[in-house]
Design a protein around this motif. Structure first.
Motif: not given
Length: 411
Positions: A170-175, A237-246
């Motif tokens: 995000q910082s490198k896309l900001s300028p 930006i799609l992170s590789n950290i996923g979220y479970s139903s719990s």
């Protein structure tokens, strides 16, 4: 071509150029262009027309006008403006590129292409930073084959890595460059970045007696919300950290995330920006690989069995198997359910293959062949160390990387 001694600088026909003097550069015309003695020396050392065109662009078009390289490049790229505008590209930034000096220029070009109307989903690799954070704490990464076992320390490092890398991007896309208009107004092209819980995952759990901890398998991509962000002009930006139903946080494989996303959102292209070229046995860049060619390379590697299960060439349960050739190419991702295969070590082997490149870029090839079977038209594997690699790959006929597609989609 031999040069007569009476005319030591150029063949006769080249001396007819409009800017030449009797000595081809010995007069004042080149100095008028600010080239002075250095420019004259370059011209005087030129022995054939092609060399001179390369150094001084002295050729003319049919109308006698001097060709302009910038104009020619723009005209060459024009069909690709039409072809790519409004399309969605999923881009994998491999972990080595994330940690290199190439990241800034690559993101600058992504910002430029975004301004031309291309929609981007970025999937950054994290394994290099994860292993670095673990090493700082005196911990070692734990793998089974090529798949990471995500213990509590590894999960914390994964979460920290994903957050840190997202902020760096995000910082490198900001300028953004500004354009001063003649009426003294200033126009800025602002790039908006969107992140969120777009990835639902399920715990891999215990496979063949091995507990993979907080390692996750991709279950669902939130297609509607990703399209909403893209249509509103954001880079996702799609992170590789996923979220479970719990509500658990799960560490997923970057290439499985990118593959699932490309297939779920109907991306036009999957682009893998890697840290080197795909070379043949002679050391030349492979410009095109059919899906079948990629299959052959993958099946020579240690992930062959897992990959064959992934694409349906081996029935993991050995029940109700279908020998029909069409069923063997049934690579699918069912959004909300996941991939149609039992992972084991996964079809995309994750990050540890970077420890030894003897097998090449197998993760990328496996992802490329898989998504081509699943409906994505083309996959580009490009070397992030090349300056302007995305521009050169997407806006030139031959590109600079390796394209994977079905045979009818050849460049």
């Amino acid at each position: 071509m031999a040069v007569p001694r009476s005319k030591p600088f150029f063949p006769l026909e080249h001396r007819h150029s409009w800017w030449n003097t009797a000595e081809c550069g010995g007069g004042g015309t080149l100095r008028g262009f600010g080239m002075g003695n250095i420019g004259a020396k370059l011209v005087m050392n030129c022995k054939v027309n092609e060399q001179c065109r390369r150094y001084l662009d002295c050729c003319t078009d049919d109308g006698g006008r001097k060709k302009d390289e910038f104009v020619e490049r723009m005209r060459e790229a024009w069909p690709y403006f039409e072809a790519h505008g409004g399309r969605t590209f999923v881009v994998v930034l491999c972990a080595e590129v994330i940690e290199s000096n190439s990241l800034g220029p690559i993101l600058e070009d992504i910002s430029l292409l975004h301004g031309l109307g291309i929609k981007f989903v970025l999937v950054p690799g994290t394994h290099v930073l994860i292993d670095k954070l673990l090493a700082e704490k005196g911990c070692k990464p734990n793998y089974v084959g090529r798949c990471r076992i995500t213990d509590p320390n590894s999960l914390k490092a994964s979460i920290d890595s994903a957050g840190r890398i997202s902020q760096i991007i995000q910082s490198k896309l900001s300028p953004t460059p500004s354009l001063n208009i003649r009426d003294n107004t200033c126009w800025h092209h602002n790039v908006t970045v969107a992140t969120g819980n777009f990835l639902a995952a399920k715990k891999r759990g215990v496979v063949e007696g091995i507990d993979y901890g907080a390692t996750g398998d991709v279950k669902k991509i939130d297609v509607s919300r990703i399209h909403e962000r893209l249509d509103n002009g954001s880079i996702v930006i799609l992170s590789n950290i996923g979220y479970s139903s719990s509500g658990e946080l799960l560490n997923c494989n970057t290439y499985e995330v990118a593959t699932a996303c490309a297939m779920a959102i109907g991306a036009e292209k999957l682009i893998c920006i890697i840290d080197g070229p795909i070379l043949d046995e002679m050391g030349h860049v492979i410009r095109f690989l059919s899906v079948e060619d990629a299959d052959r390379l993958i099946k020579q590697s240690e992930i062959a069995v897992n990959y064959e299960i992934a694409i349906g060439e081996k029935n993991h349960t050995n029940s109700n198997s279908n020998s029909d050739s069409d069923s063997r190419c049934s690579a699918t991702f069912r959004n909300g359910i996941g991939f149609d295969f039992d992972h084991g070590n996964g079809f995309a082997i994750g990050g540890q293959e970077r420890v030894c490149r003897s097998n090449g870029y197998i993760s990328e090839l496996a992802a490329a062949a898989f998504v081509c079977r699943g409906g994505v038209k083309r996959v580009h594997l490009v070397d992030g160390n090349i300056c302007g690699v995305l521009l050169k790959e997407l806006f030139q006929r031959d590109g600079v990387g390796t394209m994977v597609a079905k045979k009818e989609e050849k460049r």
